[in-house]
Design a protein around this motif. Structure first.
Motif, PDB file in Angstrom:
ATOM      1  N   MET A   1      24.083  59.363  49.134  1.00 59.03           N
ATOM      2  CA  MET A   1      25.302  59.088  48.370  1.00 59.03           C
ATOM      3  C   MET A   1      25.322  57.608  47.993  1.00 59.03           C
ATOM      4  N   GLY A   2      25.442  57.316  46.699  1.00 51.98           N
ATOM      5  CA  GLY A   2      25.439  55.935  46.255  1.00 51.98           C
ATOM      6  C   GLY A   2      26.568  55.664  45.282  1.00 51.98           C
ATOM      7  N   ILE A   3      26.588  54.425  44.805  1.00 51.61           N
ATOM      8  CA  ILE A   3      27.661  54.009  43.924  1.00 51.61           C
ATOM      9  C   ILE A   3      27.602  54.734  42.582  1.00 51.61           C
ATOM     10  N   ARG A   4      26.387  55.107  42.169  1.00 51.42           N
ATOM     11  CA  ARG A   4      26.260  55.835  40.896  1.00 51.42           C
ATOM     12  C   ARG A   4      26.868  57.239  41.000  1.00 51.42           C
ATOM     13  N   ALA A  20      36.451  48.089  41.814  1.00 55.44           N
ATOM     14  CA  ALA A  20      37.556  48.793  42.464  1.00 55.44           C
ATOM     15  C   ALA A  20      37.392  48.811  43.981  1.00 55.44           C
ATOM     16  N   LEU A  21      36.187  49.104  44.451  1.00 54.09           N
ATOM     17  CA  LEU A  21      35.966  49.224  45.887  1.00 54.09           C
ATOM     18  C   LEU A  21      35.925  47.872  46.594  1.00 54.09           C
ATOM     19  N   ASN A  22      35.532  46.841  45.854  1.00 56.91           N
ATOM     20  CA  ASN A  22      35.465  45.509  46.456  1.00 56.91           C
ATOM     21  C   ASN A  22      36.679  44.664  46.142  1.00 56.91           C
ATOM     22  N   ASP A  23      37.655  45.268  45.427  1.00 53.20           N
ATOM     23  CA  ASP A  23      38.899  44.575  45.090  1.00 53.20           C
ATOM     24  C   ASP A  23      38.592  43.229  44.434  1.00 53.20           C
ATOM     25  N   ARG A  24      37.718  43.273  43.460  1.00 51.01           N
ATOM     26  CA  ARG A  24      37.250  42.065  42.798  1.00 51.01           C
ATOM     27  C   ARG A  24      38.373  41.366  42.056  1.00 51.01           C
ATOM     28  N   ARG A  25      38.600  40.116  42.389  1.00 56.69           N
ATOM     29  CA  ARG A  25      39.642  39.332  41.744  1.00 56.69           C
ATOM     30  C   ARG A  25      39.284  39.068  40.286  1.00 56.69           C
ATOM     31  N   GLY A  26      40.278  39.088  39.431  1.00 58.42           N
ATOM     32  CA  GLY A  26      40.072  38.773  38.025  1.00 58.42           C
ATOM     33  C   GLY A  26      39.601  39.953  37.188  1.00 58.42           C
ATOM     34  N   LYS A  34      41.904  51.859  40.085  1.00 60.98           N
ATOM     35  CA  LYS A  34      41.434  51.506  41.429  1.00 60.98           C
ATOM     36  C   LYS A  34      41.741  52.626  42.416  1.00 60.98           C
ATOM     37  N   GLU A  35      42.969  53.125  42.357  1.00 59.73           N
ATOM     38  CA  GLU A  35      43.376  54.183  43.273  1.00 59.73           C
ATOM     39  C   GLU A  35      42.531  55.436  43.057  1.00 59.73           C
ATOM     40  N   HIS A  36      42.271  55.760  41.784  1.00 56.42           N
ATOM     41  CA  HIS A  36      41.464  56.942  41.458  1.00 56.42           C
ATOM     42  C   HIS A  36      40.045  56.799  42.000  1.00 56.42           C
ATOM     43  N   VAL A  37      39.431  55.632  41.774  1.00 58.38           N
ATOM     44  CA  VAL A  37      38.054  55.408  42.219  1.00 58.38           C
ATOM     45  C   VAL A  37      37.972  55.464  43.741  1.00 58.38           C
ATOM     46  N   ARG A  38      38.914  54.846  44.399  1.00 55.22           N
ATOM     47  CA  ARG A  38      38.888  54.837  45.864  1.00 55.22           C
ATOM     48  C   ARG A  38      39.094  56.235  46.434  1.00 55.22           C
ATOM     49  N   ALA A  39      39.942  57.023  45.781  1.00 47.09           N
ATOM     50  CA  ALA A  39      40.170  58.393  46.239  1.00 47.09           C
ATOM     51  C   ALA A  39      38.899  59.222  46.098  1.00 47.09           C
ATOM     52  N   VAL A  40      38.206  59.053  44.963  1.00 44.62           N
ATOM     53  CA  VAL A  40      36.948  59.782  44.744  1.00 44.62           C
ATOM     54  C   VAL A  40      35.912  59.362  45.770  1.00 44.62           C
ATOM     55  N   ALA A  41      35.809  58.040  46.014  1.00 43.05           N
ATOM     56  CA  ALA A  41      34.842  57.537  46.992  1.00 43.05           C
ATOM     57  C   ALA A  41      35.127  58.095  48.380  1.00 43.05           C
ATOM     58  N   GLU A  42      36.401  58.166  48.733  1.00 48.36           N
ATOM     59  CA  GLU A  42      36.763  58.704  50.044  1.00 48.36           C
ATOM     60  C   GLU A  42      36.429  60.177  50.151  1.00 48.36           C
ATOM     61  N   ASP A  43      36.702  60.927  49.076  1.00 46.72           N
ATOM     62  CA  ASP A  43      36.378  62.362  49.077  1.00 46.72           C
ATOM     63  C   ASP A  43      34.880  62.591  49.231  1.00 46.72           C
TER      64      ASP A  43
END
Length: 338
Positions: A1-4, A20-26, A34-43
């Protein structure tokens, strides 16, 4: 499982997933994305490689929390939970150490955290205190929790002691009380002075003359509250209401009232500070009290620390105070005779 795989499942770019996962400033990613990406990553069970990220950014993504004795108090749970939640949301791990009031042990704990290359330290105190920053923390990103520094060169967060007392007394005045006693703490700490000041200010704004005879101090525990309450309630001019330094002293006031044949709240209204559930909700009638914002303070401390770590040149030290909300139960009622 990777970022791609996460990017494909979320139907966004790899760059968007990284930001999104690293909460990159700017970054220009919306909160919803961000919420969508993190939810998918968690799933998908994906977690970013913090070791690789740390090497690139000179970060460990570890936050230390050092305390004198908060972990052994009833207040620790919410304070630690708030700090943990804020750390987790920013992709960090909270490492907590409690010295139990042992100064030498605390020095070793700070040294241990620094050896683990924590990004910064939340330095927490039991009760609101004014302190000098330990020399071991010189040059280390630090935020004080439930304490303020003598020189205010580091950020800190504390409850608004004066306003908490002011609101507590206002609630008694609103119920019709004009003869209000104060059971205070003997200890020379900011909360002792701040709550006395708030009590005095609330009386003044209500046109009530301050009577020093109605203020009695004691050890901030049940026995101290009982002795102080017996003193003020046995005097020639018994108050119709008592504002107590904390819920433990308020419990002592309940005991004193009972021994004098006074019924709460018919004969005596009582209000405390803490909202310590083991006491406030268990007393009968339930104790009306001011809730100390432990969760919010713990959460703010970590968020502020991470802001200062990530943008050290753009963030100035902040001295934050949180309001204490009123929790109404059954211990306050109008006096029998107004």
């Amino acid at each position: 499982m990777g970022i791609r795989d996460v990017a494909k499942a979320a139907q966004v770019s790899v760059t968007t997933v990284s930001h999104a996962l690293n909460d990159r400033r700017g970054s220009r990613i919306s909160a919803a994305t961000k919420e969508h990406v993190r939810a998918v990553a968690e799933d998908l069970g994906y977690a970013p490689n913090r070791l690789a990220s740390g090497l690139r950014n000179n970060r460990s993504y570890l936050i230390g929390l050092v305390s004198d004795e908060i972990a052994t108090t009833p207040f620790a749970g919410d304070m630690i939970l708030g700090a943990q939640d804020a750390a987790y949301e920013r992709g960090c791990l909270l490492m907590m150490l409690d010295a139990g009031g042992d100064g030498e042990l605390e020095k070793r704990q700070v040294s241990t955290l620094l050896q683990h290359q924590v990004d910064g330290i939340v330095y927490a105190r039991m009760y609101h205190q004014r302190i000098g920053l330990p020399v071991e923390l010189a040059g280390v990103p630090t935020v004080l929790l439930d304490a303020v520094s003598a020189d205010e060169k580091v950020s800190s967060v504390i409850p608004d002691e004066v306003e908490a007392a002011r609101l507590a007394v206002r609630s008694l005045v609103a119920a019709g009380h004009r003869h209000i006693g104060f059971i205070n703490n003997l200890d020379d700490i900011p909360a002792t002075h701040g709550r006395l000041l708030g009590y005095q200010e609330a009386l003044k704004e209500s046109g009530i003359e301050f009577d020093p005879a109605l203020v009695v101090a004691g050890v901030p525990e049940t026995n101290g509250g009982r002795a102080a309450a017996m003193d003020v309630l046995s005097g020639p001019s018994r108050p119709t209401a008592l504002f107590c330094f904390n819920d433990q002293m308020a419990m002592g006031a309940y005991q004193a009232a009972g021994s004098l044949g006074l019924e709460i709240p018919r004969d005596l209204s009582v209000i405390g500070i803490d909202n310590l559930e083991l006491i406030a909700a268990a007393l009968w009638p339930g104790l009306t009290t001011m809730a100390l914002p432990h969760y919010d303070m713990g959460r703010w401390a970590v968020k502020q620390l991470l802001n200062e770590i990530e943008k050290p040149d753009d963030v100035e030290p902040v001295q934050m105070m949180f309001d204490c909300p009123l929790v109404q139960r059954g211990s306050v009622a109008p006096p029998l005779q107004i």
